[in-house]
Write a protein that holds these residues in place. Sequence first.
Motif, mmCIF file in Angstrom:
data_model
loop_
_atom_site.group_PDB
_atom_site.id
_atom_site.type_symbol
_atom_site.label_atom_id
_atom_site.label_comp_id
_atom_site.label_asym_id
_atom_site.label_seq_id
_atom_site.Cartn_x
_atom_site.Cartn_y
_atom_site.Cartn_z
ATOM 1 N N ASP A 234 0.837 -1.193 0.000
ATOM 2 C CA ASP A 234 0.000 0.000 0.000
ATOM 3 C C ASP A 234 0.874 1.245 0.000
ATOM 4 O OD1 ASP A 234 -2.419 1.148 -0.130
ATOM 5 O OD2 ASP A 234 -3.005 0.769 1.933
ATOM 6 N N MET A 235 1.458 1.554 -1.154
ATOM 7 C CA MET A 235 2.386 2.667 -1.258
ATOM 8 C C MET A 235 2.034 3.509 -2.471
ATOM 9 S SD MET A 235 6.547 2.535 -1.419
ATOM 10 C CE MET A 235 6.607 2.064 -3.146
ATOM 11 N N ILE A 236 2.269 4.802 -2.354
ATOM 12 C CA ILE A 236 2.015 5.754 -3.426
ATOM 13 C C ILE A 236 3.347 6.385 -3.793
ATOM 14 C CG2 ILE A 236 0.766 7.864 -4.055
ATOM 15 C CD1 ILE A 236 -1.103 7.079 -1.565
ATOM 16 N N VAL A 237 3.627 6.538 -5.080
ATOM 17 C CA VAL A 237 4.843 7.219 -5.521
ATOM 18 C C VAL A 237 4.425 8.535 -6.162
ATOM 19 C CG1 VAL A 237 6.924 7.102 -6.914
ATOM 20 C CG2 VAL A 237 6.019 5.025 -5.876
ATOM 21 N N SER A 238 4.690 9.640 -5.482
ATOM 22 C CA SER A 238 4.245 10.957 -5.942
ATOM 23 C C SER A 238 5.442 11.871 -6.098
ATOM 24 C CB SER A 238 3.252 11.561 -4.937
ATOM 25 O OG SER A 238 2.786 12.808 -5.377
ATOM 26 N N GLY A 239 5.696 12.306 -7.335
ATOM 27 C CA GLY A 239 6.829 13.188 -7.589
ATOM 28 C C GLY A 239 8.169 12.568 -7.228
ATOM 29 N N GLY A 240 8.264 11.229 -7.316
ATOM 30 C CA GLY A 240 9.508 10.535 -7.012
ATOM 31 C C GLY A 240 9.682 10.186 -5.552
ATOM 32 N N GLU A 241 8.728 10.535 -4.685
ATOM 33 C CA GLU A 241 8.814 10.235 -3.262
ATOM 34 C C GLU A 241 7.835 9.118 -2.907
ATOM 35 O OE1 GLU A 241 10.930 11.353 -1.209
ATOM 36 O OE2 GLU A 241 11.596 13.338 -1.847
ATOM 37 N N ASN A 242 8.291 8.190 -2.062
ATOM 38 C CA ASN A 242 7.421 7.134 -1.578
ATOM 39 C C ASN A 242 6.548 7.645 -0.441
ATOM 40 O OD1 ASN A 242 8.695 5.454 -3.354
ATOM 41 N ND2 ASN A 242 9.954 4.429 -1.838
ATOM 42 N N VAL A 243 5.263 7.389 -0.533
ATOM 43 C CA VAL A 243 4.318 7.771 0.516
ATOM 44 C C VAL A 243 3.518 6.530 0.894
ATOM 45 C CG1 VAL A 243 2.393 9.258 1.176
ATOM 46 C CG2 VAL A 243 4.133 10.119 -0.416
ATOM 47 N N TYR A 244 3.622 6.110 2.147
ATOM 48 C CA TYR A 244 2.836 4.975 2.613
ATOM 49 C C TYR A 244 1.502 5.478 3.139
ATOM 50 C CZ TYR A 244 6.644 1.707 2.000
ATOM 51 O OH TYR A 244 7.617 0.907 1.445
ATOM 52 N N SER A 245 0.425 4.882 2.639
ATOM 53 C CA SER A 245 -0.899 5.376 2.980
ATOM 54 C C SER A 245 -1.172 5.280 4.479
ATOM 55 C CB SER A 245 -1.967 4.616 2.196
ATOM 56 O OG SER A 245 -1.955 3.245 2.518
#
Length: 519
Positions: A411-422
């Motif tokens: 459950d991870m989002i990659v936004s603008g090259g940064e990893n964001v865990y929900s």
Amino acid sequence: MYLTQAVHRAASTTPDAVATICAGRRRSWSDLRERVARFAGALRGLGVKKGDRVAVLALNSDRYFELYYSVAWMGGVVLPMNTRWSVAEHVYSIEDAGATILVLDDAFLETGLAVKEACESIAHVVHAGDGATPDGLLDYEDLIAQTAPAEDVRCGENDLAGIFYTGGTTGFPKGVMLSHKNLWTGALCVGAGIGFDPSVRYLHAAPMFHLADIGLGLAVSIFGGSHVFMPGFEPTSFLRLIEEHRVTYTLLVPTMIRMLLDCGDLGKRDISSWQGLLYGASPMAESLLKEALSRLPHVGFTQGYGQTELAPLATLLGPQWHVLEGPQAGKLRSAGRPGLCVEVDIVDAEGRSLARGQVGEVSVSGPNVMLGYWNKPEQTASTLVDGWVRTGDGGYLDDDGFLYIVDRVKDMIVSGGENVYSAEVENALMRHPDVSECAVIGVPDAKWGERVHAIVVPRTGRDMSADDLMAHCKSLIAGYKCPRSVDIRTDALPKSGAGKILKADLRKPFWASEIRNVS
């Protein structure tokens, strides 16, 4: 394999060649080796011992670059801090790693001093900026000038070289432990795959705390090239530096490429020296890639796929495959083939290898694979299985061995090259007194690849706005992790029989028209 070998080799074979160019300063490889040895001695004089952690919070610079090698020179462990984090995130990571030294520049004096105030483990703060050094801080240049060069302890192989914090599935960052061998082979893999030689002149435009830039920068050093630094990416300055210093190679994430193509100076600068570009951190939208290929026809594009746990590379898609017609066309949607020293397998939930064309979890093995997560044995055991990193990405291999990423298992989002865990964003949202339940997902975004999208159900009788929720999150976590869009619903979120929110159902309407289920 030890990181400082590249400095010794370059200073021995090409001592007068340019090593670094930054803010009007130009230093040779022999200069660099002397400065690295002196700052290593200064760290030792401050009580840093083998295995101790040295944190750095700064924008890109030649001093940041020197620091990586100085810490390795005296046997320490570097702890690069994400410049976009909140004070609370910095404090957590420094306390978790037990760093004893904090190095910062002018841009982060206020933040760094707040971190120092909250962290008992920090014994000394070193100012490595160009401005005046505040009272109570040690001056980087004074330490170099006043300290004799130290002998290189030549730590290497499986000795810990760095701890690199990424977003955490449990709502807290986790520290990826990378050894000298991990970083060395990762750098060699990308450098050899691209075809570096001593003529390469690399512009550090992506942030130097990020493994993508670190890996490419280490590769440039291994091949004896030169480094040019800009504090942070800005397209006009980027083009000026390429023209002024005849830069040949750089790394950009898709968001930066979009900014560059939108810059009015793109056609006004002589960027004929620019030979190659590595892009990655998140796959690029096909429309953006085709536009970039058209408007930068003399630049060879290479896609790199990987993650911090792989130091950081798994696969490369070279310039020969970045074509729209001819016998080598048709691979643009892939992430390329495994790099040197790397094996890629596609496995099912039980870890069994799947046939070509079957979708499963991407699993990677090689000498680049991390040692594990700092102080997190359970997460290490679930991610590092029998020497293979389970990436959390869903994909398949075609008959030619090209990897295609189709979905995200974790459950991870990659936004603008940064990893964001929900989970981290959801934890922040749930601290709002009016939130009853929420889910955070990644949705397609033309600028960021994916954007963080929150779906929130308020408590009965409570009113809230998207702006209020976003402001609340910004008080708790880094801005790039905060929702960029919010959907406030009155109905309960869809759940499985066991009560788990069905994020696949929530994601489906956003991704229905997309080729990939991640961007």
